[in-house]
Design a protein around this motif. Sequence first.
Motif, mmCIF file in Angstrom:
data_model
loop_
_atom_site.group_PDB
_atom_site.id
_atom_site.type_symbol
_atom_site.label_atom_id
_atom_site.label_comp_id
_atom_site.label_asym_id
_atom_site.label_seq_id
_atom_site.Cartn_x
_atom_site.Cartn_y
_atom_site.Cartn_z
ATOM 1 N N VAL A 1 4.658 9.667 -8.644
ATOM 2 C CA VAL A 1 4.275 9.362 -10.027
ATOM 3 C C VAL A 1 2.997 8.529 -10.001
ATOM 4 O O VAL A 1 2.559 8.078 -8.944
ATOM 5 C CB VAL A 1 5.397 8.622 -10.773
ATOM 6 N N ILE B 1 6.759 -4.456 -4.675
ATOM 7 C CA ILE B 1 5.503 -5.217 -4.708
ATOM 8 C C ILE B 1 5.243 -5.720 -6.124
ATOM 9 O O ILE B 1 4.899 -6.881 -6.338
ATOM 10 C CB ILE B 1 4.345 -4.328 -4.221
ATOM 11 N N TYR B 2 5.427 -4.815 -7.091
ATOM 12 C CA TYR B 2 5.192 -5.215 -8.484
ATOM 13 C C TYR B 2 6.117 -6.361 -8.886
ATOM 14 O O TYR B 2 5.700 -7.318 -9.530
ATOM 15 C CB TYR B 2 5.409 -4.029 -9.429
ATOM 16 N N CYS C 1 9.466 3.961 -8.275
ATOM 17 C CA CYS C 1 8.126 3.913 -7.739
ATOM 18 C C CYS C 1 8.171 3.219 -6.382
ATOM 19 O O CYS C 1 8.895 2.240 -6.204
ATOM 20 C CB CYS C 1 7.247 3.137 -8.714
ATOM 21 N N VAL C 2 7.399 3.717 -5.423
ATOM 22 C CA VAL C 2 7.447 3.129 -4.087
ATOM 23 C C VAL C 2 6.882 1.715 -4.061
ATOM 24 O O VAL C 2 7.098 0.975 -3.104
ATOM 25 C CB VAL C 2 6.690 3.999 -3.067
ATOM 26 N N LYS C 3 6.164 1.367 -5.113
ATOM 27 C CA LYS C 3 5.576 0.026 -5.128
ATOM 28 C C LYS C 3 6.394 -0.966 -5.949
ATOM 29 O O LYS C 3 5.911 -2.058 -6.246
ATOM 30 C CB LYS C 3 4.152 0.117 -5.704
ATOM 31 N N GLN D 1 -2.667 -3.865 -11.109
ATOM 32 C CA GLN D 1 -1.588 -4.201 -10.170
ATOM 33 C C GLN D 1 -1.772 -3.570 -8.808
ATOM 34 O O GLN D 1 -1.190 -4.021 -7.831
ATOM 35 C CB GLN D 1 -0.241 -3.728 -10.732
ATOM 36 N N ARG E 1 7.474 -8.584 -7.004
ATOM 37 C CA ARG E 1 7.061 -9.834 -6.391
ATOM 38 C C ARG E 1 5.811 -10.393 -7.072
ATOM 39 O O ARG E 1 5.681 -11.594 -7.275
ATOM 40 C CB ARG E 1 6.779 -9.622 -4.896
ATOM 41 N N GLN E 2 4.902 -9.481 -7.467
ATOM 42 C CA GLN E 2 3.707 -9.941 -8.174
ATOM 43 C C GLN E 2 4.088 -10.679 -9.448
ATOM 44 O O GLN E 2 3.563 -11.751 -9.748
ATOM 45 C CB GLN E 2 2.815 -8.748 -8.541
ATOM 46 N N ILE F 1 11.001 10.232 1.331
ATOM 47 C CA ILE F 1 10.727 9.968 -0.078
ATOM 48 C C ILE F 1 10.096 11.185 -0.744
ATOM 49 O O ILE F 1 10.536 11.624 -1.799
ATOM 50 C CB ILE F 1 9.772 8.752 -0.224
ATOM 51 N N THR G 1 1.064 5.241 -1.792
ATOM 52 C CA THR G 1 1.890 4.346 -1.009
ATOM 53 C C THR G 1 3.006 5.098 -0.286
ATOM 54 O O THR G 1 3.703 5.897 -0.887
ATOM 55 C CB THR G 1 2.498 3.281 -1.926
ATOM 56 N N LYS G 2 3.108 4.826 1.019
ATOM 57 C CA LYS G 2 4.135 5.429 1.886
ATOM 58 C C LYS G 2 4.063 6.951 1.927
ATOM 59 O O LYS G 2 5.092 7.619 2.001
ATOM 60 C CB LYS G 2 5.536 4.997 1.433
ATOM 61 N N GLU H 1 19.281 13.420 -5.530
ATOM 62 C CA GLU H 1 18.126 13.930 -4.798
ATOM 63 C C GLU H 1 16.813 13.370 -5.324
ATOM 64 O O GLU H 1 15.796 13.474 -4.677
ATOM 65 C CB GLU H 1 18.078 15.455 -4.905
ATOM 66 N N ARG H 2 16.860 12.817 -6.500
ATOM 67 C CA ARG H 2 15.627 12.457 -7.163
ATOM 68 C C ARG H 2 15.008 11.193 -6.563
ATOM 69 O O ARG H 2 15.710 10.288 -6.148
ATOM 70 C CB ARG H 2 15.897 12.229 -8.649
ATOM 71 N N LYS H 3 13.686 11.184 -6.516
ATOM 72 C CA LYS H 3 12.967 9.961 -6.154
ATOM 73 C C LYS H 3 12.984 9.099 -7.404
ATOM 74 O O LYS H 3 12.307 9.376 -8.379
ATOM 75 C CB LYS H 3 11.545 10.341 -5.762
ATOM 76 N N PRO I 1 11.852 16.802 -8.123
ATOM 77 C CA PRO I 1 12.348 15.436 -8.032
ATOM 78 C C PRO I 1 11.599 14.530 -7.056
ATOM 79 O O PRO I 1 11.755 13.325 -7.127
ATOM 80 C CB PRO I 1 13.792 15.623 -7.563
ATOM 81 N N ASN I 2 10.788 15.072 -6.170
ATOM 82 C CA ASN I 2 10.165 14.228 -5.152
ATOM 83 C C ASN I 2 8.678 14.016 -5.383
ATOM 84 O O ASN I 2 7.964 13.579 -4.495
ATOM 85 C CB ASN I 2 10.391 14.836 -3.767
ATOM 86 N N ASP J 1 2.372 5.560 -10.701
ATOM 87 C CA ASP J 1 2.513 4.233 -10.107
ATOM 88 C C ASP J 1 2.530 4.286 -8.583
ATOM 89 O O ASP J 1 2.277 3.279 -7.926
ATOM 90 C CB ASP J 1 3.791 3.549 -10.617
ATOM 91 N N ASP J 2 2.902 5.450 -8.009
ATOM 92 C CA ASP J 2 2.847 5.565 -6.551
ATOM 93 C C ASP J 2 1.396 5.644 -6.084
ATOM 94 O O ASP J 2 1.088 5.289 -4.951
ATOM 95 C CB ASP J 2 3.603 6.803 -6.075
ATOM 96 N N ASP K 1 4.217 -6.901 2.431
ATOM 97 C CA ASP K 1 4.290 -5.840 1.425
ATOM 98 C C ASP K 1 3.716 -4.522 1.932
ATOM 99 O O ASP K 1 4.180 -3.460 1.542
ATOM 100 C CB ASP K 1 3.511 -6.243 0.166
#
Lengths: 301, 497
Positions: free
Chosen positions: B95, A290-291, A285-287, B136, A293-294, B61, B54-55, A280-282, B91-92, B97-98, B150
Amino acid sequence: MILINKQVKMRINRLKSTAIAIAAVVYGFSLQAQDGEALFKQTCSACHSIGKGKLVGPDLKGVNQKRSEEWIVNFVKGAADFGAKDADAKAIIAEYGYPMPNQSLQDDQIKAVVAYIAENSPQEVVEEVTAEVVEEVPADPALDPANASDEDVMAGLHIFSGNQRLENGGPACITCHNVQYDDLIAGGLLAKDLTHVYDRMGAAGVNGILSSPPFPAMASSYKDNALTEKEIFQLSAFFSKATSDNVYQHQRAYNDNLLIYGGGGAFATFAIIIFFLFLERKRRCVKEDIYKRQIKSACSK
Amino acid sequence: MNIRSQISMVFHLDKCIGCHTCSVACKNVWTDRKGAEYMWWNNVETKPGTGYPTKWEDQEIYQGGWEKNGDSVSLKGAGKLKGLKNIFANPNMPVLDDYYEPWAYRYQDLFDAPEGDDQPTARAVSLVTGEPMEVQAGPNWDDDLSGTPDYARQDVNFKNVSAAEQDAMFQLERMTFHYLPRICNHCLNPACVGSCPSGALYKRGEDGVVLINQERCRAWRMCVTACPYKKSYYNWSTGKSEKCVLCYPRLESAQPPACFHSCVGRIRYMGVMLYDADRIEQVAASDDSELVDRHLEIYLDPFDPEVIKAARANGVHDSTIIAAQKSPVYKFVKEWKIALPLHPEFRTLPNLFYVPPLLPAMASVGEDGNYDSVNETLLVGIEKLRVPISYLASLFTAGNEGKVVDVFKKLHAVRVSRRNDTVGDVSEKQLNTCMNEAGFDKHVANAIYRLTSLCTYEERFVVPAAHREESIEMLENTGDYKGSVGFGFKEKPARGL
């Protein structure tokens, strides 16, 4: 004296039932005989007699003459350890199959008991009693396990397993003891396996131990909720049956594997819970893409 | 009927130029503090794009918002049982970095660097750790970047847009984007309030502003997860969550919030709406297809005597009712029906409405080889818009394309009407067709035009003052102060009192 007094007070708190006896030991020699009698009945009589033949342990008639007082004190306080050092003690332990349980008595108290035994031993010359086997017969023939009916055996089984509550609310035997018997689940491993207890101790021994348990853990468990006479009878009927029918019982294979299965099961359960929490956990990181690829494009420059 | 007043907003996206003045105004007033550097109570996103954080729109998510549960709604990722299960894990939760790691530059190095062959540089330093860092990402990292793989192509709203439509949209010559400024929606059915285990969040009775009580917040961060718009932020320095307060000290003195006040494009409108609080649950639990209509139905006509009576009975002040009658939001949302809520499918019943952007249509190449934007159907039809209607429907109407088309027909009719007034090259037939399709006449078209383009400060912001002088009478007897000496004296004047 003050120091002893303090110890006494502590003991009173711990062992209320022996409080009077101990106070007697400390405060007056004249009371010692009475004190010795009380202590003997409470802690020794389950396994030992004076001049009535051997029960679970040897007859203690004239023990004061056979052994030195110091020897007795050592033996009573720590038979197993003492047996490793002393040849006589070792022989006795070997003869009875297992060492006497350690008694948490003070030297004074043991001496009082020895004094009581000395007073009550018949004065004739001590004979060797080990050769003759004297079976102690319970006073009431109705309570002889040999006369027990099948119902009594079943009742004993239920008492042992805890299906039937003890009348005075004591803990069920199966908590600490195991008996290999098809109708029972595996019992506790905290105390002795009782499958062959009837062979080892006989009706008198079982009766004695159940009516006033000499083992510290058992004694404190049943201190305020003693077994009734009927329960003792039914239990010893069950023990008798368990011993005699032992050859027909199936070997219980999971007994030793319980830890493995239990531990494995517990591990699997936790693993599954953690797995589902993880699912269930996210987790990222959603990015992240992107990171990555950077970094990739920065490295390729 | 349980009539309450709600301060509501309209953002006119056709007018937004994406200058971020609103974000900076908010940042300077509220979030220029330790632990709050990454918070953008107001942010401006480029759409198509992934937004900030992001998103944020992807509730697969983040598990934010409500979901329909029979005749009622339940929180998607929080609430009593789910909240208890996740209370120590959550859990959702997004963070850092998001969002992004906030940074500043070591400007002092520019002055202190010893003389050398190279120019001195100011290195980026993390505002979280204080260490030098590689930058970043930022809060508007994809600003003006429509079409990038992206960001733009990762937009969650493309879920219902076909691959062919997407490809067509991302062709270089068809590329388009618009801005989406976002603040807290001060929802009628706020998920953040519903999720808080400590009861720290509340919706103010007098104007419906949603606030976090900093003294009761216990840092569970359930509101961060539960808010589908991700407009509740956790301050890692104070250990409390914070969110847009709609500049309530300004509101109480009848001024619009800082982001509204500073808006360069004057895209923002603020006004009071009267709504029926008894219907919130029922409306929030309606089907996706009718969610927008039912949401708009909850706002009531401030001219209706019944509504006025019920509002008065509920303690709504007369000045608030008068403000509701003059509310520009009421006109955009209820009278003209050209403003839509953002992501109504989150079922929080947001109070911020957007006039969708009538993005440029594809021009045709005329016989002379020139681009020709004026053809038989002036400004082309809405069917030739560069951005797929399904994309905007995903943003504003929970996938109901018809509603977006209705709005566009109206916006289009206003333009055609204005073209007719100013240039006069529109055929009567075309004008009539447009007006019929829009369902209003020239006067309404002019009214929309006026409030869109020529609006004054007073027309854009109709904010009633909070009646502090009356509310203090509930707590203290102001008569006690009658005859006493105003503010008092710290030191007595030499001439004596």
